[in-house]
Design an enzyme around this catalytic site. Sequence first.
Site, PDB file in Angstrom:
ATOM      1  N   ASP A   1       9.917  74.205  23.613  1.00 17.04           N
ATOM      2  CA  ASP A   1      10.814  72.908  23.791  1.00 17.04           C
ATOM      3  C   ASP A   1      10.106  72.214  24.970  1.00 17.04           C
ATOM      4  O   ASP A   1      10.778  72.674  26.008  1.00 17.04           O
ATOM      5  CB  ASP A   1      12.220  72.928  23.435  1.00 17.04           C
ATOM      6  CG  ASP A   1      12.803  71.444  23.632  1.00 17.04           C
ATOM      7  OD1 ASP A   1      12.522  70.916  24.267  1.00 17.04           O
ATOM      8  OD2 ASP A   1      13.650  71.555  22.940  1.00 17.04           O
ATOM      9  N   HIS A   2       9.204  71.552  25.074  1.00 18.31           N
ATOM     10  CA  HIS A   2       8.501  71.138  26.285  1.00 18.31           C
ATOM     11  C   HIS A   2       9.406  70.583  27.391  1.00 18.31           C
ATOM     12  O   HIS A   2       9.200  70.564  28.433  1.00 18.31           O
ATOM     13  CB  HIS A   2       7.322  70.247  26.194  1.00 18.31           C
ATOM     14  CG  HIS A   2       7.378  68.850  25.936  1.00 18.31           C
ATOM     15  ND1 HIS A   2       7.743  68.355  24.683  1.00 18.31           N
ATOM     16  CD2 HIS A   2       7.355  67.743  26.510  1.00 18.31           C
ATOM     17  CE1 HIS A   2       7.980  67.056  24.622  1.00 18.31           C
ATOM     18  NE2 HIS A   2       7.811  66.623  25.869  1.00 18.31           N
TER      19      HIS A   2
ATOM     20  N   HIS B   1      15.284  68.557  22.448  1.00 20.86           N
ATOM     21  CA  HIS B   1      15.044  67.992  23.572  1.00 20.86           C
ATOM     22  C   HIS B   1      16.526  67.743  24.225  1.00 20.86           C
ATOM     23  O   HIS B   1      17.022  68.246  25.289  1.00 20.86           O
ATOM     24  CB  HIS B   1      14.094  67.051  23.904  1.00 20.86           C
ATOM     25  CG  HIS B   1      12.923  66.961  23.279  1.00 20.86           C
ATOM     26  ND1 HIS B   1      11.998  68.311  23.295  1.00 20.86           N
ATOM     27  CD2 HIS B   1      12.007  66.231  22.580  1.00 20.86           C
ATOM     28  CE1 HIS B   1      11.039  68.369  22.448  1.00 20.86           C
ATOM     29  NE2 HIS B   1      10.792  67.053  22.462  1.00 20.86           N
TER      30      HIS B   1
HETATM   31  C1  BG6 Z   1       7.924  64.889  21.195  1.00 20.14           C
HETATM   32  C2  BG6 Z   1       8.421  63.792  20.234  1.00 20.14           C
HETATM   33  O1  BG6 Z   1       8.542  66.135  21.351  1.00 20.14           O
HETATM   34  O2  BG6 Z   1       8.501  64.419  22.643  1.00 20.14           O
HETATM   35  C3  BG6 Z   1       7.779  62.639  20.598  1.00 20.14           C
HETATM   36  O3  BG6 Z   1       7.896  64.321  19.118  1.00 20.14           O
HETATM   37  C4  BG6 Z   1       8.186  61.935  22.052  1.00 20.14           C
HETATM   38  O4  BG6 Z   1       8.204  61.391  19.606  1.00 20.14           O
HETATM   39  C5  BG6 Z   1       7.904  63.065  23.187  1.00 20.14           C
HETATM   40  O5  BG6 Z   1       7.509  61.017  22.182  1.00 20.14           O
HETATM   41  C6  BG6 Z   1       8.480  62.671  24.449  1.00 20.14           C
HETATM   42  O6  BG6 Z   1       7.663  63.686  25.165  1.00 20.14           O
HETATM   43  P1  BG6 Z   1       7.583  63.162  26.797  1.00 20.14           P
HETATM   44  O7  BG6 Z   1       7.207  64.459  27.610  1.00 20.14           O
HETATM   45  O8  BG6 Z   1       6.224  62.065  26.743  1.00 20.14           O
HETATM   46  O9  BG6 Z   1       8.785  62.406  27.211  1.00 20.14           O
END
Ligand code: BG6
Length: 513
Positions: free
Chosen positions: A202-203, A265
């Site tokens: 989960d980045h 997230h």
């Molecule tokens: C991803 C979603 O997990 O996270 C995307 O699938 C979203 O829809 C993205 O744009 C947002 O990540 P970050 O790191 O760009 O805020």
Amino acid sequence: MNRAAEQSQENPLREGLTNRAVPQPCSIVIFGATGDLTHRKLLPALYNLAADGELPPAVTVIGFARRPKTDDEFRKEMEQSVKEFSRQAVRDEIWSNFAQSLFYHQSDFADESGFKTLADRLEKVDKERGTRGNRLFYFAVGPEEFEPILKHLKAAGLNKAPEGSWARVIVEKPFGRDLDSARELNRVISNSFSEEQTYRIDHFLGKETAQNILVLRFANAIFEPLWNTRYIDHVQITAAETLGVEGRGGYYETAGALRDMVQNHLLQLLCLVGMEAPSDLRADSIRDEKVKLVRCLRRMSPGEVAVDVVRGQYAEGAINGKPAAPYRKEERIAPDSKIETFVALRLNIDNWRWWDVPIYMRVGKRLPKSATEISVHFKKAPMVLFNKETNEANVLVIRIQPDEGISLRMQAKIPGSSFRIEPVKMDFHYGTTFGKASPEAYERLLLDAMSGDATLFARRDEVEEAWAFIDPIEKAWSAKKDAPELYFYPAGTWGPEQADELLARDGRAWRRL
Ligand code: BG6
């Protein structure tokens, strides 16, 4: 030796986030090596780690995909991507060194023989490059590909590492589309890899400020005594993006904002804000506390979903003065799509700490600004001494991105002879305080997986509990298939006005970002 070092010697388990274990040499096999994630995130992250001297030199990357390609062609393609998406400029001498560690393996995911040759290749890499039998399998593919890949990895004996080494698997989202499919996915994975070998990414957990939430709460004495229903009025979590679906229409049409961002997230961020202090910093101690919090999320009845959840979809509008097409006219989107690109919800945590403290979340695409933040709104001071009209509550804001940092709004006297009050801000910016850009989330997470630290990855029960909270909302919506409430908002605005009403009803308002 200082006390912390002594303690860590006395109890080697007190490590986790404090003393990160060292990343070990390994082969990283990326399934889906020609896909978007590999180009935009994985290879740039690995290059940046190499450039910062964080990557053990023996680390070897093997791209596994269907299209025929030579190692050299793969390297050239990756060079282009890294140049386009890297956080730091690409330096020729570092790139040419790094490129030597990139290889390509062509095979269909359903072709068992391709995994046998992969096993031979990995053994050869171990001997030639010193990767010591350690293997990290990265699933940068859709979940429909998981089963064949897992089956063939097992058949080729690659799910088990040779004595004294390790085999791990990193799994990307979407991790299921409801509780049943998530359980099924977990079952399929567990046929080949144990929970200890499984790293569900989960980045958002790899973002620097998300990691700082635990430090803010538990390394400072002043916040924790106030962090409860007695002093906190409510909490807001916003993840706003100016981007639309960006060519990911096929996936997004099966997901929508609730599944795409909230289930994973935003609930992960909420866990960090709401969990109890873990007994130590081991991965499982932290994850035990997170899962307890998700279990306390009040499940919504269909009636509550209708009142407490707002769905929106962007219509035609403009972002920063540039015209933006409506969602329904984007590539691979049904012209009458009812998928939400915005969701706002009010949720409750049924435990002692958070009783009666509403949590408001909103997430949306094509909003006026890209920003993710958590704001903790404290109760107002008793205004017996000063002008009631100027009574503003203290607000602690944790900026996840951009301009990562933390600020505290408080009241101050305007200089002069009268007792006039105005809110002021105490502000901490990562960039200016530490003088360097934070690493990308994927850099941190890849290193952790190479080190065997699963703290910032989601455990099986966390994922399933999160779906158990989301499912009733999705079910309430799909029960009204012909007319699920969906409010349109012009691209470039803060979502439908019903999202504002959600708070206005409680006498509150979204914080202006
Ligand atoms: C991803 C979603 O997990 O996270 C995307 O699938 C979203 O829809 C993205 O744009 C947002 O990540 P970050 O790191 O760009 O805020």
